[in-house]
Design a protein around this motif. Structure first.
Motif, PDB file in Angstrom:
ATOM      1  N   ASP A 139       0.805  -1.229   0.000  1.00 44.48           N
ATOM      2  CA  ASP A 139       0.000   0.000   0.000  1.00 44.48           C
ATOM      3  C   ASP A 139       0.835   1.275   0.000  1.00 44.48           C
ATOM      4  O   ASP A 139       0.300   2.370   0.186  1.00 44.48           O
TER       5      ASP A 139
ATOM      6  N   SER B 227       2.742   2.418   2.177  1.00 46.16           N
ATOM      7  CA  SER B 227       2.831   3.106   3.471  1.00 46.16           C
ATOM      8  C   SER B 227       4.276   3.327   3.896  1.00 46.16           C
ATOM      9  O   SER B 227       4.560   4.213   4.704  1.00 46.16           O
TER      10      SER B 227
ATOM     11  N   LEU C  19       5.458   7.023   3.207  1.00 46.83           N
ATOM     12  CA  LEU C  19       4.905   8.181   3.894  1.00 46.83           C
ATOM     13  C   LEU C  19       5.873   8.736   4.931  1.00 46.83           C
ATOM     14  O   LEU C  19       6.584   7.986   5.602  1.00 46.83           O
TER      15      LEU C  19
ATOM     16  N   SER D 195      -1.241   5.088  -8.565  1.00 44.33           N
ATOM     17  CA  SER D 195      -0.918   5.066  -7.141  1.00 44.33           C
ATOM     18  C   SER D 195       0.559   4.757  -6.915  1.00 44.33           C
ATOM     19  O   SER D 195       1.217   4.104  -7.726  1.00 44.33           O
TER      20      SER D 195
ATOM     21  N   ARG E 219      -4.722   0.896  -3.951  1.00 46.83           N
ATOM     22  CA  ARG E 219      -4.910   2.217  -3.372  1.00 46.83           C
ATOM     23  C   ARG E 219      -3.812   2.459  -2.347  1.00 46.83           C
ATOM     24  O   ARG E 219      -3.414   1.545  -1.619  1.00 46.83           O
ATOM     25  N   ASP E 220      -3.317   3.669  -2.292  1.00 44.28           N
ATOM     26  CA  ASP E 220      -2.269   3.993  -1.338  1.00 44.28           C
ATOM     27  C   ASP E 220      -2.827   4.071   0.076  1.00 44.28           C
ATOM     28  O   ASP E 220      -3.912   4.607   0.312  1.00 44.28           O
TER      29      ASP E 220
ATOM     30  N   THR F 127      -2.975   5.290   4.026  1.00 44.72           N
ATOM     31  CA  THR F 127      -2.854   6.579   4.708  1.00 44.72           C
ATOM     32  C   THR F 127      -2.317   6.420   6.127  1.00 44.72           C
ATOM     33  O   THR F 127      -2.114   7.408   6.823  1.00 44.72           O
ATOM     34  N   VAL F 128      -2.096   5.180   6.541  1.00 42.57           N
ATOM     35  CA  VAL F 128      -1.583   4.909   7.883  1.00 42.57           C
ATOM     36  C   VAL F 128      -0.176   4.329   7.765  1.00 42.57           C
ATOM     37  O   VAL F 128       0.063   3.405   6.989  1.00 42.57           O
ATOM     38  N   SER F 129       0.751   4.888   8.543  1.00 44.95           N
ATOM     39  CA  SER F 129       2.128   4.403   8.529  1.00 44.95           C
ATOM     40  C   SER F 129       2.693   4.571   9.932  1.00 44.95           C
ATOM     41  O   SER F 129       2.825   5.691  10.431  1.00 44.95           O
TER      42      SER F 129
ATOM     43  N   THR G 278       3.589  11.183  -2.791  1.00 45.71           N
ATOM     44  CA  THR G 278       2.294  11.792  -2.579  1.00 45.71           C
ATOM     45  C   THR G 278       1.220  10.717  -2.526  1.00 45.71           C
ATOM     46  O   THR G 278       1.218   9.801  -3.343  1.00 45.71           O
ATOM     47  N   ASP G 279       0.330  10.809  -1.576  1.00 46.30           N
ATOM     48  CA  ASP G 279      -0.718   9.794  -1.426  1.00 46.30           C
ATOM     49  C   ASP G 279      -1.936  10.156  -2.259  1.00 46.30           C
ATOM     50  O   ASP G 279      -2.407  11.277  -2.239  1.00 46.30           O
ATOM     51  N   TYR G 280      -2.455   9.175  -2.998  1.00 44.77           N
ATOM     52  CA  TYR G 280      -3.667   9.377  -3.783  1.00 44.77           C
ATOM     53  C   TYR G 280      -4.726   8.383  -3.350  1.00 44.77           C
ATOM     54  O   TYR G 280      -4.420   7.238  -3.098  1.00 44.77           O
TER      55      TYR G 280
END
Length: 207
Positions: free
Chosen positions: A77, A79, A82, A122, A150-151, A153-155, A205-207
């Motif tokens: 993903d 992560s 990030l 992504s 999908r990327d 959003t939690v890391s 960059t997260d999409y």
């Protein structure tokens, strides 16, 4: 040299559980996902990797390792790309990931894709396709990569400790890999390739 050949030969088999896990978690992946939205996506990635591996072949190892470290923690993903934020340390700053490299290559590829089709491809798919291409360009096999990830959003830095450690005993390693759907053969192949170079720093960059 033999360990490198063995590593790239088995890589598609080793990563297949990750692809399957991502497909299940994200509602299904498919080959050619970007055919309509960004038809040149894979060609752009391949062209950039050809340039990079031609002039810096030592980056092949870090790019494979980057993808593996990403997949091993939360699935494929991105992560691991990030940055730490709001006082919370991200995966890339976790101790097991502090030796990772190849981030700058992902940066270069992302810039090219953003020019061709902004906000479409992504980072997770970039990592998977880059890994496939560096294997093929290193005289390993070529395989089709299902895309549409999908990327994340939690890391979380502490989750990087899920990764196998050099100090782990064989029983712990087998248990760790089995928890990710990986076999003893996968463990032998991945543990046998440790000559991975370091380089650069980047957050995608997260999409």
């Amino acid at each position: 040299m033999a360990s490198k050949a063995l590593f790239v030969f088995f890589l598609p088999l080793v990563l297949s559980p990750f692809f399957s896990g991502c497909a299940e978690a994200q509602g299904g992946l498919r080959v050619g996902y970007y055919n309509q939205k960004c038809p040149k996506a894979e060609a752009i990635i391949n062209a950039e990797m050809r340039k990079i591996i031609k002039y810096a072949p030592s980056l092949g190892g870090p790019l494979l390792r980057l993808h593996f470290h990403d997949c091993f923690v939360r699935g494929c993903d991105a992560s691991v790309l990030l940055n730490s934020a709001n006082g919370r340390a991200a995966e890339k700053d976790g101790i097991p990931n502090q030796s990772l490299g190849g981030y700058g290559v992902i940066d270069v590829v992302k810039v090219k894709l953003e020019k061709a089709c902004p906000g479409v491809v992504s980072c997770a798919d970039i990592l998977a396709l880059v890994a496939r291409d560096v294997v093929a360009l290193s005289k390993g096999p070529y395989w089709q990569v299902p895309t549409g990830r999908r990327d994340g959003t939690v890391s979380i830095a502490s989750e990087a400790f899920q990764l196998p450690r050099a100090t782990d005993g064989i029983s712990q390693l087998i248990q760790n890999f089995a928890g990710k759907g990986l076999s003893v053969q996968d463990l032998v192949v991945l543990s046998g390739k440790r000559t991975l170079d370091l380089s650069l720093s980047y957050s995608c960059t997260d999409y």
